[in-house]
Design a protein around this motif. Structure first.
Motif, PDB file in Angstrom:
ATOM      1  N   UNK A 289       0.280  -3.074 -17.467  1.00 53.53           N
ATOM      2  CA  UNK A 289       0.769  -4.112 -16.565  1.00 53.53           C
ATOM      3  C   UNK A 289       1.705  -3.527 -15.517  1.00 53.53           C
ATOM      4  N   UNK A 290       1.856  -4.255 -14.427  1.00 51.79           N
ATOM      5  CA  UNK A 290       2.774  -3.883 -13.358  1.00 51.79           C
ATOM      6  C   UNK A 290       3.212  -5.151 -12.655  1.00 51.79           C
ATOM      7  N   UNK A 291       4.142  -5.002 -11.720  1.00 50.05           N
ATOM      8  CA  UNK A 291       4.605  -6.124 -10.907  1.00 50.05           C
ATOM      9  C   UNK A 291       4.302  -5.824  -9.446  1.00 50.05           C
ATOM     10  N   UNK A 292       3.637  -6.749  -8.770  1.00 46.00           N
ATOM     11  CA  UNK A 292       3.373  -6.645  -7.338  1.00 46.00           C
ATOM     12  C   UNK A 292       4.276  -7.642  -6.624  1.00 46.00           C
ATOM     13  N   UNK A 293       5.029  -7.158  -5.657  1.00 46.26           N
ATOM     14  CA  UNK A 293       6.004  -7.993  -4.955  1.00 46.26           C
ATOM     15  C   UNK A 293       5.386  -8.591  -3.694  1.00 46.26           C
ATOM     16  N   UNK A 294       5.585  -9.902  -3.527  1.00 44.06           N
ATOM     17  CA  UNK A 294       5.067 -10.614  -2.351  1.00 44.06           C
ATOM     18  C   UNK A 294       6.188 -11.467  -1.768  1.00 44.06           C
ATOM     19  N   UNK A 295       6.116 -11.783  -0.471  1.00 42.10           N
ATOM     20  CA  UNK A 295       7.113 -12.690   0.107  1.00 42.10           C
ATOM     21  C   UNK A 295       6.960 -14.105  -0.444  1.00 42.10           C
ATOM     22  N   UNK A 296       8.071 -14.751  -0.709  1.00 42.52           N
ATOM     23  CA  UNK A 296       7.990 -16.174  -1.036  1.00 42.52           C
ATOM     24  C   UNK A 296       7.440 -16.948   0.147  1.00 42.52           C
ATOM     25  N   UNK A 297       7.925 -16.604   1.348  1.00 43.93           N
ATOM     26  CA  UNK A 297       7.524 -17.253   2.594  1.00 43.93           C
ATOM     27  C   UNK A 297       6.973 -16.169   3.516  1.00 43.93           C
ATOM     28  N   UNK A 298       5.692 -16.226   3.817  1.00 38.27           N
ATOM     29  CA  UNK A 298       5.097 -15.180   4.647  1.00 38.27           C
ATOM     30  C   UNK A 298       5.571 -15.232   6.090  1.00 38.27           C
ATOM     31  N   UNK A 299       6.167 -16.327   6.503  1.00 45.69           N
ATOM     32  CA  UNK A 299       6.771 -16.368   7.834  1.00 45.69           C
ATOM     33  C   UNK A 299       8.092 -15.618   7.866  1.00 45.69           C
TER      34      UNK A 299
ATOM     35  N   UNK B 243       0.818  -1.207   0.000  1.00 40.24           N
ATOM     36  CA  UNK B 243       0.000   0.000   0.000  1.00 40.24           C
ATOM     37  C   UNK B 243       0.853   1.258   0.000  1.00 40.24           C
ATOM     38  N   UNK B 244       1.984   1.198   0.704  1.00 36.91           N
ATOM     39  CA  UNK B 244       2.861   2.363   0.804  1.00 36.91           C
ATOM     40  C   UNK B 244       3.651   2.604  -0.481  1.00 36.91           C
ATOM     41  N   UNK B 245       3.885   1.550  -1.236  1.00 39.04           N
ATOM     42  CA  UNK B 245       4.659   1.658  -2.480  1.00 39.04           C
ATOM     43  C   UNK B 245       3.881   0.984  -3.613  1.00 39.04           C
ATOM     44  N   UNK B 246       2.800   1.605  -4.063  1.00 33.81           N
ATOM     45  CA  UNK B 246       1.952   0.965  -5.086  1.00 33.81           C
ATOM     46  C   UNK B 246       2.720   0.749  -6.384  1.00 33.81           C
ATOM     47  N   UNK B 247       2.353  -0.286  -7.125  1.00 37.91           N
ATOM     48  CA  UNK B 247       3.065  -0.600  -8.377  1.00 37.91           C
ATOM     49  C   UNK B 247       2.797   0.449  -9.445  1.00 37.91           C
ATOM     50  N   UNK B 248       3.750   0.606 -10.341  1.00 34.67           N
ATOM     51  CA  UNK B 248       3.600   1.516 -11.467  1.00 34.67           C
ATOM     52  C   UNK B 248       3.173   0.723 -12.699  1.00 34.67           C
ATOM     53  N   UNK B 249       2.016   1.078 -13.233  1.00 36.20           N
ATOM     54  CA  UNK B 249       1.504   0.393 -14.417  1.00 36.20           C
ATOM     55  C   UNK B 249       2.057   1.048 -15.671  1.00 36.20           C
ATOM     56  N   UNK B 250       2.426   0.198 -16.626  1.00 39.96           N
ATOM     57  CA  UNK B 250       2.937   0.666 -17.899  1.00 39.96           C
ATOM     58  C   UNK B 250       2.698  -0.380 -18.967  1.00 39.96           C
ATOM     59  N   UNK B 251       3.553  -0.410 -19.956  1.00 35.59           N
ATOM     60  CA  UNK B 251       3.409  -1.378 -21.044  1.00 35.59           C
ATOM     61  C   UNK B 251       3.553  -2.804 -20.514  1.00 35.59           C
ATOM     62  N   UNK B 252       2.783  -3.705 -21.079  1.00 37.94           N
ATOM     63  CA  UNK B 252       2.834  -5.109 -20.659  1.00 37.94           C
ATOM     64  C   UNK B 252       4.014  -5.820 -21.314  1.00 37.94           C
ATOM     65  N   UNK B 253       4.585  -6.824 -20.648  1.00 38.02           N
ATOM     66  CA  UNK B 253       5.644  -7.619 -21.279  1.00 38.02           C
ATOM     67  C   UNK B 253       5.165  -8.233 -22.584  1.00 38.02           C
ATOM     68  N   UNK B 254       6.059  -8.332 -23.537  1.00 37.70           N
ATOM     69  CA  UNK B 254       5.695  -8.906 -24.836  1.00 37.70           C
ATOM     70  C   UNK B 254       5.173 -10.322 -24.691  1.00 37.70           C
ATOM     71  N   UNK B 255       5.684 -11.044 -23.690  1.00 39.00           N
ATOM     72  CA  UNK B 255       5.270 -12.439 -23.493  1.00 39.00           C
ATOM     73  C   UNK B 255       3.782 -12.569 -23.170  1.00 39.00           C
ATOM     74  N   UNK B 256       3.159 -11.492 -22.667  1.00 36.81           N
ATOM     75  CA  UNK B 256       1.738 -11.551 -22.335  1.00 36.81           C
ATOM     76  C   UNK B 256       0.852 -11.400 -23.567  1.00 36.81           C
ATOM     77  N   UNK B 257       1.408 -10.875 -24.666  1.00 34.42           N
ATOM     78  CA  UNK B 257       0.670 -10.740 -25.920  1.00 34.42           C
ATOM     79  C   UNK B 257      -0.662 -10.010 -25.718  1.00 34.42           C
ATOM     80  N   UNK B 258      -0.598  -8.872 -25.024  1.00 33.26           N
ATOM     81  CA  UNK B 258      -1.774  -8.072 -24.749  1.00 33.26           C
ATOM     82  C   UNK B 258      -1.720  -6.773 -25.543  1.00 33.26           C
TER      83      UNK B 258
END
Length: 550
Positions: free
Chosen positions: A66-76, A45-60
């Motif tokens: 598109x943007x990237x949201x970062x999450x912990x691999x392990x929430x513990x 929430x404090x650092x919202x993602x920046x939306x821009x052009x989608x990766x070519x691999x998404x073929x959109x």
């Protein structure tokens, strides 16, 4: 299905990473994963993602950002390794004054991406919803570019033609057991120690971080198939964060069903849906010439299987590829005309339609999920190796499975006597879970107390094979105050936004106003089935040169 994780009846997490026991009379410290989720959500929430052009691999198209949201691999360990989830979005098309926030969608799987979902804004059934909501899709952890899971080198994949015996020999079973062991070991080796963190509970936690990253105080979410399962987990874990939720083609959420028993029930339900398809073909014998009864159509299908076992069509389509193509007909009757026509043409000496339909490069991906008929056409193809790897990792991590093949053999030999169409194919899809090396979890008891959750909407087709209707009834029982809309005598897997105006009316009303049908204590409504496909009109369209949508 081709769906866990770990809460006790009181709602407290039972994990090895629990903090030390509190002193007598002190309040118990929250589980580390709970604290980690809160921290990750606050960061997002404090650092919202920046939306821009989608990766070519998404073929959109460029209309989608598109943007990237970062999450912990392990929430513990929220300060440890983090992974990025690819998120796509189309802004609400209506005036800012009528915007209701973001609608997040997941199509199921496990292993399916919904980055295509914003394209639904261009579909008539979604027009009013798209005016009020940003349409948001994403690739869940492990999928596509979102820290992808891998279990097998692409060069080692079986590309066909493949067998698909309904009465496998002991030699065949031993070969499939060996293959399952190799695949499970490949998941452990190629994905490494992170493999244990790809499961449904973390998918629910990721949804909470995504909500915060989008700047939404509460979540509006629609999940189909497997997407209903971790959506229900979210509702159980974070009921105070739910604004509106739609569960389309729900998974049976009872802990005892996750996942071995659900797969047994699925195989039985596919037998009924396979009979529905054959009955429809028989009614149109003048078009297909495959028989005037479901039994006669079945015999012609078996004749095709035998011919393909002896001489694969084009050297690429054997009984396994035929089965995969026919299995799609169990998910949605939109596939019925093309499958029936290909089978008919093959038995009349023309294998080309079947090759075009069933050759491995053209097979639809995914084994247990569906985006619904209206959205499926918008979805780009996904690497089947990645989809299978994520499916396997999530289902195997989510719950205990029988670890002795003798149990699988006993249960499915009995079941195959009643349901030969899908039973053994379902076994081979899930058998790596018998030899899984990552730690297993215990399923959460999905449940909310009266008044804890705002009204949610459940959509279900009465003859759905992939997620049998009993799951919808059970989910409604467990989510207090929920409403169930049933499409009677129909079997499409994922009905929201599809071809039934009655269903779509309930969906639109709920998402735009929050109103659910029916009255307490049991809120239910039913819709007549959508029309079955008309092969005669399809034939006329072909003759006139008009492209078919099938």
């Amino acid at each position: 299905m081709r769906a866990l994780a770990l809460f006790g009846a009181a709602g407290s997490l039972v994990l090895s990473s629990l903090t030390a026991a509190p002193a007598a009379g002190a309040l118990e410290a929250p589980p580390a994963e709970t604290v980690g989720t809160l921290l990750a959500a606050r960061r997002a929430a404090a650092h919202p993602p920046r939306f821009g052009a989608c990766p070519a691999s998404e073929r959109l198209p460029s209309t989608v950002s598109c943007a990237t949201v970062t999450v912990p691999l392990d929430y513990a360990a929220p300060d440890g390794t983090r992974i990025g989830l690819t998120v796509s979005r189309v802004r609400a098309s209506g005036p800012a004054s009528s915007r209701q926030g973001a609608l997040v969608y997941n199509p199921g799987g496990p292993g399916a991406s919904s980055t295509f979902f914003p394209l639904a804004a261009g579909l008539p059934a979604w027009k009013r919803i798209a005016a009020a909501y940003d349409l948001v899709g994403y690739a869940p952890r492990g999928v596509g570019s979102s820290a992808p899971v891998s279990c097998q080198d692409p060069a080692d994949r079986v590309t066909g033609p493949t067998p698909a015996p309904t009465e496998p020999s002991e030699v065949f079973k031993r070969e499939r057991v060996a293959r399952a062991k190799t695949y499970a070991l490949g998941c452990a080796r190629r994905t490494g120690a992170s493999l244990r963190h790809y499961h449904s509970l973390n998918n629910a936690r990721d949804l909470e971080v995504l909500r915060a990253a989008l700047g939404e105080p509460k979540l509006t979410y629609m999940g189909a198939s497997y997407g209903t399962y971790f959506g229900a987990l979210y509702a159980t874990l974070f009921p105070h964060r739910v604004r509106r939720m739609v569960f389309d083609a729900p998974v049976h959420p009872a802990p005892r069903q996750i996942w071995y028993a659900n797969n047994l029930d699925q195989s039985l339900a596919f037998e009924r849906r396979w009979a529905d398809f054959r009955t429809w073909i028989a009614r149109h014998d003048r078009v297909y010439g495959l028989g005037t009864t479901a039994e006669e159509v079945g015999r012609n299908h078996e004749r095709a299987r035998a011919e393909l076992a002896a001489r694969p069509a084009g050297g690429r389509v054997g009984p396994g590829e035929l089965h995969a193509a026919m299995l799609q007909a169990g998910y949605d009757d939109v596939f019925w005309p093309s499958r029936a026509a290909a089978l008919s043409r093959f038995l009349k000496g023309d294998p080309e339609p079947l090759i075009a339909l069933a050759a491995p490069a053209g097979n639809p991906t995914g084994s247990g999920g569906s985006a619904g008929s209206a959205l499926r056409g918008a979805a780009p193809s996904q690497d089947p190796g990645n989809a299978t790897a994520v499916y396997t990792a999530v289902e195997c991590n989510d719950a205990p499975w029988p670890e002795d093949f003798a149990v699988w053999d006993r249960d499915n030999t009995r079941l195959a006597r009643r349901a030969p169409f899908e039973t053994w194919d379902n076994v081979w899809a899930n058998l790596p879970c018998a030899y899984w090396t990552a730690p297993r979890q215990r399923p959460l008891d999905v449940r909310t107390a009266p008044g804890e959750l705002p009204p949610v909407l459940i959509l279900a087709a009465e003859r759905d094979a992939a997620t049998p209707y009993a799951g919808a009834l059970e989910l409604q029982r467990r989510l207090s105050g929920s409403a169930l809309v049933t499409e009677r005598d129909a079997g499409t897997h994922g009905i929201g936004g599809g071809g039934n105006a009655c269903v779509n009316g309930h969906l639109e009303t709920y998402l735009l106003t929050g109103a659910v049908p029916g009255k307490t204590p049991v809120r239910r409504a039913s819709c007549a089935p959508h029309p079955e496909p008309d092969p005669v009109s399809l034939e006329q369209r072909r003759e006139s040169g008009t492209p078919s949508a099938v």
